[in-house]
Write an enzyme that holds these catalytic residues in place. Structure first.
Site, PDB file in Angstrom:
ATOM      1  N   GLU A 109     -52.703  11.879  44.941  1.00  0.00           N
ATOM      2  CA  GLU A 109     -51.394  12.252  45.479  1.00  0.00           C
ATOM      3  C   GLU A 109     -50.828  11.176  46.398  1.00  0.00           C
ATOM      4  OE1 GLU A 109     -52.862  15.908  47.219  1.00  0.00           O
ATOM      5  OE2 GLU A 109     -52.592  15.038  49.199  1.00  0.00           O
ATOM      6  N   CYS A 122     -47.132   7.278  52.018  1.00  0.00           N
ATOM      7  CA  CYS A 122     -48.549   7.397  52.342  1.00  0.00           C
ATOM      8  C   CYS A 122     -49.332   7.271  51.035  1.00  0.00           C
ATOM      9  CB  CYS A 122     -48.776   8.753  53.010  1.00  0.00           C
ATOM     10  SG  CYS A 122     -50.481   9.092  53.420  1.00  0.00           S
ATOM     11  N   CYS A 129     -63.274  11.087  48.239  1.00  0.00           N
ATOM     12  CA  CYS A 129     -63.761  10.336  49.396  1.00  0.00           C
ATOM     13  C   CYS A 129     -65.197  10.751  49.664  1.00  0.00           C
ATOM     14  CB  CYS A 129     -62.887  10.669  50.610  1.00  0.00           C
ATOM     15  SG  CYS A 129     -63.319   9.752  52.099  1.00  0.00           S
ATOM     16  N   CYS A 133     -65.878  13.805  56.392  1.00  0.00           N
ATOM     17  CA  CYS A 133     -65.400  14.355  57.671  1.00  0.00           C
ATOM     18  C   CYS A 133     -65.301  15.880  57.542  1.00  0.00           C
ATOM     19  CB  CYS A 133     -64.049  13.766  58.041  1.00  0.00           C
ATOM     20  SG  CYS A 133     -64.127  11.975  58.254  1.00  0.00           S
ATOM     21  N   CYS A 136     -61.700  17.573  56.807  1.00  0.00           N
ATOM     22  CA  CYS A 136     -60.746  16.945  55.891  1.00  0.00           C
ATOM     23  C   CYS A 136     -60.863  17.506  54.479  1.00  0.00           C
ATOM     24  CB  CYS A 136     -60.981  15.439  55.882  1.00  0.00           C
ATOM     25  SG  CYS A 136     -59.831  14.550  54.833  1.00  0.00           S
ATOM     26  N   GLY A 179     -58.979   9.010  50.533  1.00  0.00           N
ATOM     27  CA  GLY A 179     -59.922   7.900  50.421  1.00  0.00           C
ATOM     28  C   GLY A 179     -60.081   7.112  51.700  1.00  0.00           C
ATOM     29  N   GLU A 180     -61.137   6.314  51.711  1.00  0.00           N
ATOM     30  CA  GLU A 180     -61.399   5.424  52.848  1.00  0.00           C
ATOM     31  C   GLU A 180     -61.053   4.006  52.391  1.00  0.00           C
ATOM     32  OE1 GLU A 180     -62.121   5.178  56.142  1.00  0.00           O
ATOM     33  OE2 GLU A 180     -62.026   3.075  55.593  1.00  0.00           O
ATOM     34  N   SER A 211     -55.458   2.699  57.908  1.00  0.00           N
ATOM     35  CA  SER A 211     -56.278   3.529  58.799  1.00  0.00           C
ATOM     36  C   SER A 211     -57.696   3.626  58.247  1.00  0.00           C
ATOM     37  CB  SER A 211     -55.670   4.928  58.876  1.00  0.00           C
ATOM     38  OG  SER A 211     -56.532   5.800  59.583  1.00  0.00           O
ATOM     39  N   SER A 234     -59.496   6.191  63.016  1.00  0.00           N
ATOM     40  CA  SER A 234     -59.686   7.625  63.258  1.00  0.00           C
ATOM     41  C   SER A 234     -60.861   7.779  64.206  1.00  0.00           C
ATOM     42  CB  SER A 234     -59.986   8.345  61.941  1.00  0.00           C
ATOM     43  OG  SER A 234     -58.905   8.158  61.052  1.00  0.00           O
ATOM     44  N   LEU A 235     -60.575   8.118  65.435  1.00  0.00           N
ATOM     45  CA  LEU A 235     -61.638   8.192  66.441  1.00  0.00           C
ATOM     46  C   LEU A 235     -62.078   9.645  66.632  1.00  0.00           C
ATOM     47  CD1 LEU A 235     -63.317   6.539  68.444  1.00  0.00           C
ATOM     48  CD2 LEU A 235     -61.482   6.831  70.123  1.00  0.00           C
ATOM     49  N   HIS A 236     -61.160  10.503  66.983  1.00  0.00           N
ATOM     50  CA  HIS A 236     -61.370  11.959  67.088  1.00  0.00           C
ATOM     51  C   HIS A 236     -62.335  12.427  68.179  1.00  0.00           C
ATOM     52  CE1 HIS A 236     -58.858  12.196  63.637  1.00  0.00           C
ATOM     53  NE2 HIS A 236     -59.780  11.937  62.739  1.00  0.00           N
ATOM     54  N   ASN A 310     -54.583  20.110  60.996  1.00  0.00           N
ATOM     55  CA  ASN A 310     -53.918  20.791  59.876  1.00  0.00           C
ATOM     56  C   ASN A 310     -54.886  21.795  59.316  1.00  0.00           C
ATOM     57  OD1 ASN A 310     -51.403  19.442  59.543  1.00  0.00           O
ATOM     58  ND2 ASN A 310     -52.571  17.641  58.946  1.00  0.00           N
ATOM     59  N   CYS A 353     -52.805  15.895  54.064  1.00  0.00           N
ATOM     60  CA  CYS A 353     -54.172  15.473  53.753  1.00  0.00           C
ATOM     61  C   CYS A 353     -54.872  16.167  52.581  1.00  0.00           C
ATOM     62  CB  CYS A 353     -55.043  15.626  54.996  1.00  0.00           C
ATOM     63  SG  CYS A 353     -54.320  14.922  56.462  1.00  0.00           S
TER      64      CYS A 353
HETATM   65  N1  SAH Z   1     -60.007   7.568  55.530  1.00  0.00           N
HETATM   66  C1  SAH Z   1     -59.050   6.982  56.444  1.00  0.00           C
HETATM   67  C2  SAH Z   1     -57.636   7.272  55.997  1.00  0.00           C
HETATM   68  C3  SAH Z   1     -57.210   8.717  56.132  1.00  0.00           C
HETATM   69  S1  SAH Z   1     -55.931   8.731  57.283  1.00  0.00           S
HETATM   70  C4  SAH Z   1     -59.324   7.450  57.847  1.00  0.00           C
HETATM   71  O1  SAH Z   1     -60.225   8.265  58.015  1.00  0.00           O
HETATM   72  O2  SAH Z   1     -58.733   6.948  58.778  1.00  0.00           O
HETATM   73  C5  SAH Z   1     -55.625  10.374  57.564  1.00  0.00           C
HETATM   74  C6  SAH Z   1     -55.823  10.818  58.992  1.00  0.00           C
HETATM   75  O3  SAH Z   1     -55.729  12.245  59.011  1.00  0.00           O
HETATM   76  C7  SAH Z   1     -57.200  10.469  59.527  1.00  0.00           C
HETATM   77  O4  SAH Z   1     -57.123  10.160  60.898  1.00  0.00           O
HETATM   78  C8  SAH Z   1     -57.946  11.761  59.320  1.00  0.00           C
HETATM   79  O5  SAH Z   1     -59.060  11.836  60.157  1.00  0.00           O
HETATM   80  C9  SAH Z   1     -56.875  12.783  59.611  1.00  0.00           C
HETATM   81  N2  SAH Z   1     -57.112  14.126  59.041  1.00  0.00           N
HETATM   82  C10 SAH Z   1     -57.731  14.455  57.898  1.00  0.00           C
HETATM   83  N3  SAH Z   1     -57.778  15.801  57.746  1.00  0.00           N
HETATM   84  C11 SAH Z   1     -57.164  16.327  58.817  1.00  0.00           C
HETATM   85  C12 SAH Z   1     -56.904  17.652  59.250  1.00  0.00           C
HETATM   86  N4  SAH Z   1     -57.283  18.723  58.543  1.00  0.00           N
HETATM   87  N5  SAH Z   1     -56.256  17.809  60.418  1.00  0.00           N
HETATM   88  C13 SAH Z   1     -55.869  16.726  61.145  1.00  0.00           C
HETATM   89  N6  SAH Z   1     -56.092  15.469  60.800  1.00  0.00           N
HETATM   90  C14 SAH Z   1     -56.737  15.259  59.647  1.00  0.00           C
END
Ligand code: SAH
Length: 367
Positions: A109, A122, A129, A133, A136, A179-180, A211, A234-236, A310, A353
């Site tokens: 997509e 995007c 992937c 995570c 995700c 994907g990464e 990203s 993506s740190l989180h 999300n 996502c």
């Molecule tokens: N794989 C790469 C590219 C994805 S970018 C990465 O991890 O950075 C998409 C962003 O959305 C990333 O920061 C990912 O962690 C975040 N994401 C994925 N699922 C999500 C969700 N359910 N809620 C909020 N953020 C989410």
């Protein structure tokens, strides 16, 4: 000063083996070389590039200034329609979501977002992937394969063709779809160089953002690329236990290793880094987490993008309340960290996502 560790080869995940590779995988230089290899003048390569990205033709036969025999040979060796549009949805806010079927039947997509500063796409870099995570949707079915560069380029070309209907253009790209991207590094870099080229789509490097979930060896490689694209991580979480629970990749590349690679990146490029920080209710969204985060990143020139989680039906994270989001933001600001909350778009069309693809494959299996 951070020294880069020895280069690490990572075996690339498999690419598709089509009889006819996508013509969109070739750079302008490669098209020139192909022309010469086939006994044509070098400038024929430039002509093909122009037909693909300026005139955006659908078939080799439309490349009228090329000799007919050359067009036929191209059509016999390369593919021009690697993406078939299965679904095209449009949201009330103008967001468009495309589900494309690849030549081997997999679906991916791509999302087009309308902003007052332009149209942003995007793109997806892998079928699925394997980063895993825990929040995700894209990772639910695992990784099937990498996309070839041309399949990534074609996502932009297809959306540009849709925008041609209203005389608009794709003005920016975020490599934040399924994907990464750093696990498909070479194809991703090829993609960037094609869409960035000023004889073609001419999407400025400063309007392209990639990203990563933090594939540390590739961050060192990326630091050494001679290109001005924006970089997001993506740190989180600023704590290893919390981050490992959210992102198992943290076991391979923990926060210390990640930070070293980011300091190296900044040392090399002097470019600002964006951190994505998803707010997961009760997990990482309290003021003490914000203070820990600001402590961790205080030596970097950076910006924090807060993403309220999300909802993904298969995942049971809850949203941080509006008040807590605001408090988190305030705490970061008080600690001197530059931060904003990501605006949501396209919620009425599953634009978040991996949701459309997940829904589609579920419907396919239910049939
Ligand atoms: N794989 C790469 C590219 C994805 S970018 C990465 O991890 O950075 C998409 C962003 O959305 C990333 O920061 C990912 O962690 C975040 N994401 C994925 N699922 C999500 C969700 N359910 N809620 C909020 N953020 C989410």
């Amino acid at each position: 000063m951070i020294e880069r560790p020895p280069k690490k080869e990572i075996k690339n995940f498999k690419l598709p083996e089509f009889d006819q590779p996508s013509i969109y995988s070739l750079s302008q230089e490669e098209l020139r070389a192909l022309a010469v290899e086939w006994g044509e003048a070098e400038y024929r390569g430039d002509q093909i590039f122009e037909w693909l990205y300026v005139h955006r033709v659908n078939q080799f036969d439309e490349m009228l200034n090329l000799p007919k025999s050359f067009r036929e040979k191209l059509a016999g060796s390369y593919n021009m329609d690697s993406l078939e549009t299965v679904v095209r949805q449009e949201s009330k806010d103008g967001t468009m979501k495309f589900l494309f079927r690849l030549r081997d039947g997999y679906t991916i997509e791509t999302v087009l977002m309308r902003h007052d500063y332009g149209n942003s796409v995007c793109v997806t870099t892998q079928v699925g992937c394997r980063i895993g995570c825990s929040f995700c949707a894209s990772t639910l079915g695992g990784l099937k394969r990498n996309l070839e560069a041309g399949e990534i380029v074609s996502q932009i070309v297809q959306i540009q063709k849709a925008l041609d209907e209203t005389d608009e253009r794709v003005s920016s790209i975020v490599i934040m779809g399924i994907g990464e991207p750093f696990e498909n590094y070479n194809q991703m870099m090829k993609f960037i160089r094609v869409v960035n080229h000023d004889d073609g789509l001419n999407i400025g490097a400063r309007h392209i953002t990639v990203s990563t979930s933090g594939i540390v060896p590739r961050i060192y490689d990326f630091a050494e690329e001679d290109i001005q694209i924006n970089f997001a991580v993506s740190l989180h979480a600023a704590d290893n236990d919390i981050r490992t629970n959210l992102m198992p990749i943290n076991k391979a590349y923990d926060i210390d290793k990640l930070m070293d690679s980011l300091k190296y990146y900044q040392q090399k490029t002097n470019r600002r880094i964006s951190f994505e920080y998803g707010l997961f209710g009760g997990v990482n969204d309290q003021p003490e987490h914000a203070r820990e985060l600001s402590e961790l990143i205080k030596d970097l020139k950076c910006h924090v993008n807060l993403i309220p989680v999300n909802h993904v039906p298969e995942r049971n994270y809850v949203r941080t309340t509006r008040d807590d989001i605001f408090e988190f933001l305030e705490t970061l600001n008080e600690c001197g960290v530059n931060a904003t909350v990501r605006r949501e778009q396209g919620t009425d069309i599953d634009a978040a996502c991996g949701q459309l693809r997940a829904k589609e494959s579920k419907e396919e299996t239910e049939e």
